[in-house]
Design an enzyme around this catalytic site. Structure first.
Site, PDB file in Angstrom:
ATOM      1  N   ARG A  59      11.501  -5.849   4.956  1.00 13.90           N
ATOM      2  CA  ARG A  59      11.343  -4.437   5.222  1.00 13.90           C
ATOM      3  C   ARG A  59      11.958  -4.198   6.772  1.00 13.90           C
ATOM      4  NH1 ARG A  59       5.232  -2.002   5.048  1.00 13.90           N
ATOM      5  NH2 ARG A  59       5.175  -3.221   6.878  1.00 13.90           N
TER       6      ARG A  59
ATOM      7  N   ARG B 246      -9.884   0.400   8.898  1.00 10.87           N
ATOM      8  CA  ARG B 246      -9.271  -1.025   9.026  1.00 10.87           C
ATOM      9  C   ARG B 246     -10.402  -1.613  10.071  1.00 10.87           C
ATOM     10  NH1 ARG B 246      -3.622   0.025   9.267  1.00 10.87           N
ATOM     11  NH2 ARG B 246      -2.406  -1.807   9.555  1.00 10.87           N
TER      12      ARG B 246
ATOM     13  N   ARG C 146      11.031  -0.573  12.148  1.00 11.44           N
ATOM     14  CA  ARG C 146       9.844  -0.551  12.962  1.00 11.44           C
ATOM     15  C   ARG C 146       9.845  -1.918  13.601  1.00 11.44           C
ATOM     16  NH1 ARG C 146       5.025   0.145   8.717  1.00 11.44           N
ATOM     17  NH2 ARG C 146       4.002  -1.107  10.197  1.00 11.44           N
TER      18      ARG C 146
ATOM     19  N   LYS D 288       0.788  -1.396   0.033  1.00 16.32           N
ATOM     20  CA  LYS D 288       0.029   0.004   0.023  1.00 16.32           C
ATOM     21  C   LYS D 288       0.867   1.445   0.004  1.00 16.32           C
ATOM     22  CE  LYS D 288      -2.270  -1.150   3.730  1.00 16.32           C
ATOM     23  NZ  LYS D 288      -1.885  -2.441   4.153  1.00 16.32           N
TER      24      LYS D 288
ATOM     25  N   ARG E 272      -0.375  -9.197  13.237  1.00 11.66           N
ATOM     26  CA  ARG E 272      -1.061  -8.377  12.363  1.00 11.66           C
ATOM     27  C   ARG E 272      -1.927  -9.032  11.203  1.00 11.66           C
ATOM     28  NH1 ARG E 272       4.423  -5.797  11.367  1.00 11.66           N
ATOM     29  NH2 ARG E 272       3.527  -4.535   9.787  1.00 11.66           N
TER      30      ARG E 272
HETATM   31  P1  ADP Z   1       1.232  -2.178   8.113  1.00  6.78           P
HETATM   32  O1  ADP Z   1       2.132  -2.404   7.286  1.00  6.78           O
HETATM   33  O2  ADP Z   1       0.819  -3.279   9.134  1.00  6.78           O
HETATM   34  O3  ADP Z   1      -0.145  -2.015   7.379  1.00  6.78           O
HETATM   35  P2  ADP Z   1       0.498   0.451   9.005  1.00  6.78           P
HETATM   36  O4  ADP Z   1       1.786   1.536   8.920  1.00  6.78           O
HETATM   37  O5  ADP Z   1      -0.366   0.890   8.174  1.00  6.78           O
HETATM   38  O6  ADP Z   1       1.170  -1.014   8.849  1.00  6.78           O
HETATM   39  O7  ADP Z   1       0.209   0.457  10.569  1.00  6.78           O
HETATM   40  C1  ADP Z   1       0.954   0.280  11.768  1.00  6.78           C
HETATM   41  C2  ADP Z   1       0.225  -0.033  13.104  1.00  6.78           C
HETATM   42  O8  ADP Z   1      -0.277   1.068  13.191  1.00  6.78           O
HETATM   43  C3  ADP Z   1      -1.036  -1.010  12.985  1.00  6.78           C
HETATM   44  O9  ADP Z   1      -0.384  -2.429  13.218  1.00  6.78           O
HETATM   45  C4  ADP Z   1      -1.725  -0.662  14.241  1.00  6.78           C
HETATM   46  O10 ADP Z   1      -1.469  -0.861  15.431  1.00  6.78           O
HETATM   47  C5  ADP Z   1      -1.780   0.996  13.787  1.00  6.78           C
HETATM   48  N1  ADP Z   1      -2.790   1.584  12.785  1.00  6.78           N
HETATM   49  C6  ADP Z   1      -2.738   1.978  11.707  1.00  6.78           C
HETATM   50  N2  ADP Z   1      -3.777   2.355  11.292  1.00  6.78           N
HETATM   51  C7  ADP Z   1      -4.750   2.073  12.082  1.00  6.78           C
HETATM   52  C8  ADP Z   1      -6.033   2.044  11.921  1.00  6.78           C
HETATM   53  N3  ADP Z   1      -6.703   2.546  10.775  1.00  6.78           N
HETATM   54  N4  ADP Z   1      -6.806   1.433  13.035  1.00  6.78           N
HETATM   55  C9  ADP Z   1      -6.259   1.054  13.923  1.00  6.78           C
HETATM   56  N5  ADP Z   1      -4.856   1.025  14.175  1.00  6.78           N
HETATM   57  C10 ADP Z   1      -4.029   1.405  13.078  1.00  6.78           C
END
Ligand code: ADP
Length: 191
Positions: free
Chosen positions: A128, A89, A134, A14, A146
């Site tokens: 990554r 989400r 991270r 994404k 996740r």
């Molecule tokens: P990923 O590569 O896991 O999709 P993101 O950078 O989108 O990573 O998100 C990292 C973390 O931030 C998630 O695992 C969650 O804890 C939190 N997070 C991000 N967006 C949301 C959301 N829309 N609702 C709840 N938690 C979120």
């Protein structure tokens, strides 16, 4: 103005594809994960609230996320449209987004769902993790958590958009440009 939800499991690409879409269409990027990481690095109260959930691979509570998105949408002017990345989400987040966009008179145009098999996701995230810094990318158990959270709490969001005919599945394996072209075709076929 087009508003796109870019959807898919962690590691689906994404972030990579968002960057390219923004460059081509001038969209405003709204990536909740990036916003949380920014708050974390700045040590804000919001960042502190989110940290414990993020580190364990769990979702940050809906109210916290929704308030942050609301603020970002309302502070953006003259946009060609938003790319929502990593949001919504959960179904309550999707409902809240519809309400926020209703107020602006610009609904979601379509959801693009990147479809990538799980072993490929785990490989990509582990790779990554070697450079991203991270914490949630560096531990196989957290990566698996996740993906499970995605399947249980986030996948129903695809059904939510499918019900209004907005879901568009895109095969997310191949080279970056190939996948990008598939996304652009879907976007260009909307009005
Ligand atoms: P990923 O590569 O896991 O999709 P993101 O950078 O989108 O990573 O998100 C990292 C973390 O931030 C998630 O695992 C969650 O804890 C939190 N997070 C991000 N967006 C949301 C959301 N829309 N609702 C709840 N938690 C979120």
């Amino acid at each position: 103005m087009k508003n796109i939800v870019l959807f898919g499991p962690p590691g689906a690409g994404k972030g990579t594809q968002s960057e390219k879409l923004i460059e081509k269409y001038n969209f405003t990027h709204l990536a909740t994960g990036d916003l949380f990481r920014m708050h974390l690095s700045e040590g804000t109260e919001l960042g502190k609230q989110a940290q414990k959930y993020m580190n364990e691979g769990h979702l940050v509570p809906d109210e916290v996320v929704i308030d942050m998105v609301d603020a970002k949408i309302n502070s953006t002017e003259n946009s060609a449209g938003f790319i929502f990345d990593g949001f919504p989400r959960t179904v309550p987040q999707a409902e809240a987004l519809d309400r926020l966009l209703d107020k602006k008179g610009t609904p979601i145009t379509l959801m693009l769902m990147l479809d990538v098999p799980e072993p490929e996701l785990i490989n990509r995230i582990s790779e990554r993790g070697k450079t991203s810094g991270r914490a949630d990318d560096q531990n196989i158990e957290k990566i698996r958590t996740r993906i499970r959270v995605y399947e249980k709490e986030t996948l129903p969001v695809a059904e939510y958009y499918n019900n209004t005919g907005k879901l568009n599945k895109i095969y997310g394996v191949g080279n970056i440009d190939e996948i990008f072209n598939r996304l652009c075709e879907a976007i260009d076929s909307t009005l």
